[in-house]
Write an enzyme that holds these catalytic residues in place. Structure first.
Site, PDB file in Angstrom:
ATOM      1  N   ASP A  41       0.826  -1.218   0.000  1.00  8.28           N
ATOM      2  CA  ASP A  41       0.000   0.000   0.000  1.00  8.28           C
ATOM      3  C   ASP A  41       0.858   1.264   0.000  1.00  8.28           C
ATOM      4  O   ASP A  41       0.404   2.340   0.360  1.00  8.28           O
ATOM      5  CB  ASP A  41      -0.939   0.001   1.215  1.00  8.28           C
ATOM      6  CG  ASP A  41      -0.179   0.027   2.533  1.00  8.28           C
ATOM      7  OD1 ASP A  41       1.043  -0.226   2.534  1.00  8.28           O
ATOM      8  OD2 ASP A  41      -0.805   0.308   3.569  1.00  8.28           O
ATOM      9  N   HIS A 246      24.848   8.702 -16.191  1.00 13.02           N
ATOM     10  CA  HIS A 246      23.716   8.689 -15.259  1.00 13.02           C
ATOM     11  C   HIS A 246      23.975   7.720 -14.106  1.00 13.02           C
ATOM     12  O   HIS A 246      23.082   6.986 -13.686  1.00 13.02           O
ATOM     13  CB  HIS A 246      22.422   8.329 -16.001  1.00 13.02           C
ATOM     14  CG  HIS A 246      21.959   9.411 -16.922  1.00 13.02           C
ATOM     15  ND1 HIS A 246      21.088   9.193 -17.965  1.00 13.02           N
ATOM     16  CD2 HIS A 246      22.254  10.741 -16.969  1.00 13.02           C
ATOM     17  CE1 HIS A 246      20.864  10.322 -18.613  1.00 13.02           C
ATOM     18  NE2 HIS A 246      21.566  11.276 -18.018  1.00 13.02           N
ATOM     19  N   ASP A 263      26.653  15.880  -9.661  1.00 14.47           N
ATOM     20  CA  ASP A 263      25.593  16.526 -10.443  1.00 14.47           C
ATOM     21  C   ASP A 263      24.340  16.527  -9.582  1.00 14.47           C
ATOM     22  O   ASP A 263      23.736  15.480  -9.358  1.00 14.47           O
ATOM     23  CB  ASP A 263      25.379  15.739 -11.741  1.00 14.47           C
ATOM     24  CG  ASP A 263      24.426  16.433 -12.707  1.00 14.47           C
ATOM     25  OD1 ASP A 263      23.594  17.236 -12.251  1.00 14.47           O
ATOM     26  OD2 ASP A 263      24.505  16.151 -13.922  1.00 14.47           O
ATOM     27  N   ASP A 274      20.065  22.980 -11.441  1.00  9.79           N
ATOM     28  CA  ASP A 274      20.792  21.840 -12.013  1.00  9.79           C
ATOM     29  C   ASP A 274      22.256  22.251 -12.115  1.00  9.79           C
ATOM     30  O   ASP A 274      22.614  23.093 -12.944  1.00  9.79           O
ATOM     31  CB  ASP A 274      20.203  21.506 -13.383  1.00  9.79           C
ATOM     32  CG  ASP A 274      20.770  20.226 -13.983  1.00  9.79           C
ATOM     33  OD1 ASP A 274      21.640  19.601 -13.359  1.00  9.79           O
ATOM     34  OD2 ASP A 274      20.329  19.864 -15.090  1.00  9.79           O
ATOM     35  N   HIS A 355      27.218  13.835 -24.824  1.00 13.09           N
ATOM     36  CA  HIS A 355      25.889  14.366 -24.537  1.00 13.09           C
ATOM     37  C   HIS A 355      25.785  15.817 -25.013  1.00 13.09           C
ATOM     38  O   HIS A 355      26.771  16.432 -25.422  1.00 13.09           O
ATOM     39  CB  HIS A 355      25.574  14.272 -23.039  1.00 13.09           C
ATOM     40  CG  HIS A 355      26.550  14.978 -22.155  1.00 13.09           C
ATOM     41  ND1 HIS A 355      26.531  16.342 -21.933  1.00 13.09           N
ATOM     42  CD2 HIS A 355      27.586  14.496 -21.408  1.00 13.09           C
ATOM     43  CE1 HIS A 355      27.502  16.669 -21.099  1.00 13.09           C
ATOM     44  NE2 HIS A 355      28.170  15.577 -20.772  1.00 13.09           N
ATOM     45  N   HIS A 359      20.094  22.275 -21.969  1.00 11.45           N
ATOM     46  CA  HIS A 359      18.670  21.954 -22.071  1.00 11.45           C
ATOM     47  C   HIS A 359      17.877  23.029 -21.334  1.00 11.45           C
ATOM     48  O   HIS A 359      18.396  23.732 -20.475  1.00 11.45           O
ATOM     49  CB  HIS A 359      18.358  20.554 -21.522  1.00 11.45           C
ATOM     50  CG  HIS A 359      18.771  20.342 -20.092  1.00 11.45           C
ATOM     51  ND1 HIS A 359      18.070  20.848 -19.006  1.00 11.45           N
ATOM     52  CD2 HIS A 359      19.822  19.662 -19.545  1.00 11.45           C
ATOM     53  CE1 HIS A 359      18.655  20.489 -17.888  1.00 11.45           C
ATOM     54  NE2 HIS A 359      19.736  19.778 -18.176  1.00 11.45           N
ATOM     55  N   HIS A 366      14.589  18.852 -17.096  1.00  9.24           N
ATOM     56  CA  HIS A 366      14.620  18.937 -18.556  1.00  9.24           C
ATOM     57  C   HIS A 366      13.277  19.551 -18.951  1.00  9.24           C
ATOM     58  O   HIS A 366      12.320  18.846 -19.256  1.00  9.24           O
ATOM     59  CB  HIS A 366      14.810  17.561 -19.184  1.00  9.24           C
ATOM     60  CG  HIS A 366      16.164  16.989 -18.944  1.00  9.24           C
ATOM     61  ND1 HIS A 366      16.465  15.661 -19.126  1.00  9.24           N
ATOM     62  CD2 HIS A 366      17.327  17.566 -18.530  1.00  9.24           C
ATOM     63  CE1 HIS A 366      17.743  15.435 -18.843  1.00  9.24           C
ATOM     64  NE2 HIS A 366      18.282  16.587 -18.476  1.00  9.24           N
ATOM     65  N   GLU A 384      26.526  22.652 -19.750  1.00 10.98           N
ATOM     66  CA  GLU A 384      27.183  21.545 -19.046  1.00 10.98           C
ATOM     67  C   GLU A 384      28.085  20.706 -19.949  1.00 10.98           C
ATOM     68  O   GLU A 384      27.811  19.528 -20.212  1.00 10.98           O
ATOM     69  CB  GLU A 384      26.138  20.650 -18.390  1.00 10.98           C
ATOM     70  CG  GLU A 384      24.984  20.224 -19.308  1.00 10.98           C
ATOM     71  CD  GLU A 384      23.970  19.339 -18.593  1.00 10.98           C
ATOM     72  OE1 GLU A 384      24.374  18.341 -17.975  1.00 10.98           O
ATOM     73  OE2 GLU A 384      22.775  19.655 -18.660  1.00 10.98           O
ATOM     74  N   TYR A 388      35.153  12.916 -20.799  1.00 13.23           N
ATOM     75  CA  TYR A 388      35.155  11.633 -20.084  1.00 13.23           C
ATOM     76  C   TYR A 388      36.189  10.725 -20.745  1.00 13.23           C
ATOM     77  O   TYR A 388      36.021  10.300 -21.893  1.00 13.23           O
ATOM     78  CB  TYR A 388      33.765  11.001 -20.126  1.00 13.23           C
ATOM     79  CG  TYR A 388      32.678  11.983 -19.750  1.00 13.23           C
ATOM     80  CD1 TYR A 388      32.312  12.179 -18.416  1.00 13.23           C
ATOM     81  CD2 TYR A 388      32.057  12.767 -20.729  1.00 13.23           C
ATOM     82  CE1 TYR A 388      31.345  13.109 -18.078  1.00 13.23           C
ATOM     83  CE2 TYR A 388      31.086  13.700 -20.388  1.00 13.23           C
ATOM     84  CZ  TYR A 388      30.734  13.871 -19.075  1.00 13.23           C
ATOM     85  OH  TYR A 388      29.778  14.799 -18.743  1.00 13.23           O
ATOM     86  N   ARG A 397      32.818  17.158 -15.584  1.00 14.44           N
ATOM     87  CA  ARG A 397      31.691  17.915 -16.127  1.00 14.44           C
ATOM     88  C   ARG A 397      31.473  19.130 -15.237  1.00 14.44           C
ATOM     89  O   ARG A 397      31.600  19.037 -14.011  1.00 14.44           O
ATOM     90  CB  ARG A 397      30.414  17.061 -16.174  1.00 14.44           C
ATOM     91  CG  ARG A 397      29.225  17.807 -16.774  1.00 14.44           C
ATOM     92  CD  ARG A 397      28.075  16.886 -17.183  1.00 14.44           C
ATOM     93  NE  ARG A 397      27.387  16.254 -16.073  1.00 14.44           N
ATOM     94  CZ  ARG A 397      27.458  14.958 -15.791  1.00 14.44           C
ATOM     95  NH1 ARG A 397      28.221  14.158 -16.538  1.00 14.44           N
ATOM     96  NH2 ARG A 397      26.803  14.445 -14.759  1.00 14.44           N
ATOM     97  N   GLU A 399      28.709  22.536 -14.779  1.00 14.66           N
ATOM     98  CA  GLU A 399      27.370  22.952 -15.196  1.00 14.66           C
ATOM     99  C   GLU A 399      26.849  24.096 -14.339  1.00 14.66           C
ATOM    100  O   GLU A 399      26.873  24.026 -13.113  1.00 14.66           O
ATOM    101  CB  GLU A 399      26.407  21.770 -15.088  1.00 14.66           C
ATOM    102  CG  GLU A 399      24.968  22.081 -15.427  1.00 14.66           C
ATOM    103  CD  GLU A 399      24.067  20.868 -15.261  1.00 14.66           C
ATOM    104  OE1 GLU A 399      22.958  20.882 -15.829  1.00 14.66           O
ATOM    105  OE2 GLU A 399      24.462  19.921 -14.550  1.00 14.66           O
TER     106      GLU A 399
END
Length: 431
Positions: A41, A246, A263, A274, A355, A359, A366, A384, A388, A397, A399
């Site tokens: 539940d 990710h 990130d 972000d 990538h 965005h 996003h 960003e 890599y 990275r 951003e």
């Protein structure tokens, strides 16, 4: 809600703009999100439908917004339906909005209980010719769960088959792409909370700490500053994990000599920040780590200069790709001759930067918006870039979130440390 009350003029302004886009004699209907189930539940935490929130400010389940700008009855031009509470709901779930509270939050004067919706709708449909239905048309959306909006679409088309049906999504994508001053203030607040989280981490990160401990510090700082928590699942990626775009486990020990890619961003009043930062776990970049870091930072600064009215995402990303190629050549990761002779459809830099650079950002991380629409003042984008290098176990990275203005991009995260020397200084401040 944890956040401070929002000026209802934001939602009144949004509804006026939306109404101007409708065809004559049109009704538009927006539903709240469901509580999503887990197991037995259990349910996940509630997150309001972004379009409903944008137009009403109502942050409660089982809510419906009906807009009928051409109604002959002035009171029925904007109608809100909310869940009626009772003693049982009060004991088990807590307080729900009263009609007066719903009016105060939304600026909508006509408020009914949810059970009156079908009766009210039926009375208004006899006046209407068009019905605008809401759907999730985000380019990246993978829709496997039927929403309240989707269930209503099926029911409405069956109950009223002779009306002309329209899509609300294109209008919402157009309107939501341009942020008002009130929205920008909410995004700034999310960025400010994100800064507090990052500064906290600079004093916490050290060899031996676990990635999940860092994630816990972020959540602590966010919630204590009126955020519901992270706007998305935080990526805390040390060592080679930083090359997994990710990465979500956040389970590894951060080791001496590692880079740590983080990130994360706070949510405030449903608006997202972000941010990505990459830091040395021991507080000092190696020569190679710093070379890669500075290369990414140069790409970021160049890309920022392109976030101006009139450019488009395709033009922008093509420019960033060229800048990235030059940086990768300097890092001895690409050969200049190979780049000159590459297949334009398969650029070599994609091996190390796979990538996109930016965005839309807003109520969703996003956020919605048309990728072919030229940049306009009021749009908010992330910036960003990353490099890599899997064979070296290096992932960097960086951003920030940027507001497009007629005078160029305004960095909403300008106060968050970014330069390598500043990162090192702050990390070693208490050592």
């Amino acid at each position: 809600m944890k956040y401070q009350p929002i000026n209802k003029e934001l939602f009144c302004h949004n509804r006026r703009n939306f109404a101007r886009q409708l065809k004559a004699s049109s009704i538009a209907v927006f539903h709240s999100n469901d509580f999503m189930p887990t197991n037995a539940d259990g349910t996940m935490a509630f997150r309001q439908n972004s379009d409903l929130f944008y137009l009403s400010g109502i942050d409660q389940e089982e809510s419906i917004l009906l807009l009928f700008p051409d109604s002959k009855d002035e009171k029925m031009k904007e109608v809100l339906f909310v869940r009626e509470s009772n003693e049982h709901i009060l004991v088990w779930e807590g307080y729900k909005l009263t009609k007066e509270q719903a009016r105060e939050v939304s600026g909508i004067q006509t408020v009914f209980w949810l059970q009156d919706f079908k009766q009210v709708l039926n009375a208004l449909m006899s006046e209407a010719e068009h019905v605008y239905l809401n759907t999730n048309e985000h380019l990246r959306a993978v829709i496997e769960v039927e929403t309240r909006d989707a269930r209503f679409v099926k029911w409405c088309r069956e109950a009223y088959p002779l009306h002309k049906y329209e899509r609300s999504a294109p209008i919402m994508h157009y309107l939501r792409a341009i942020k008002s001053d009130l929205e920008i203030e909410l995004i700034k607040k999310a960025c400010q909370i994100t800064e507090l989280g990052f500064r906290r981490l600079l004093q916490f990160i050290r060899p031996g700490v676990m990635e999940y401990e860092i994630e816990a510090e972020i959540c602590h700082e966010f919630i204590r500053n009126r955020s519901r928590g992270p706007a998305y699942s935080s990526i805390i990626a040390s060592g080679a994990n930083a090359c997994i775009l990710h990465y979500a486990d956040n389970s590894r020990e951060c080791k001496d000599g590692d880079l740590l890619l983080m990130d994360f961003g706070a949510e405030y009043a449903n608006y997202a920040a972000d941010m990505t930062r990459t830091v040395p776990v021991n507080g000092t970049f190696t020569k190679r780590q710093r070379e890669v870091y500075e290369a990414v930072l140069r790409v970021m600064k160049a890309a920022t200069q392109m976030l101006v009215p009139g450019n488009s995402l395709d033009q922008y990303h093509a420019f960033v790709g060229t800048v990235m190629e030059n940086e990768l050549i300097k890092l001895d990761l690409l050969n200049e001759s190979d780049v000159r002779n590459q297949d334009p459809a398969k650029p070599l830099y994609k091996k190390y930067f796979m990538h996109g650079t930016s965005h839309f950002l807003g109520l969703d991380v996003h956020d919605v918006g048309n990728k072919y629409r030229p940049f306009e003042a009021g749009m908010v984008f992330t910036c960003e870039p990353g490099i890599y290098i899997r064979e070296e176990g290096i992932g960097v990275r960086l951003e920030n979130d940027l507001l497009v203005t007629k005078n160029g991009a305004v960095d909403l995260m300008k106060n968050i440390p970014l330069e390598a020397s500043d990162i090192e200084q702050l990390m070693n401040k208490s050592k």
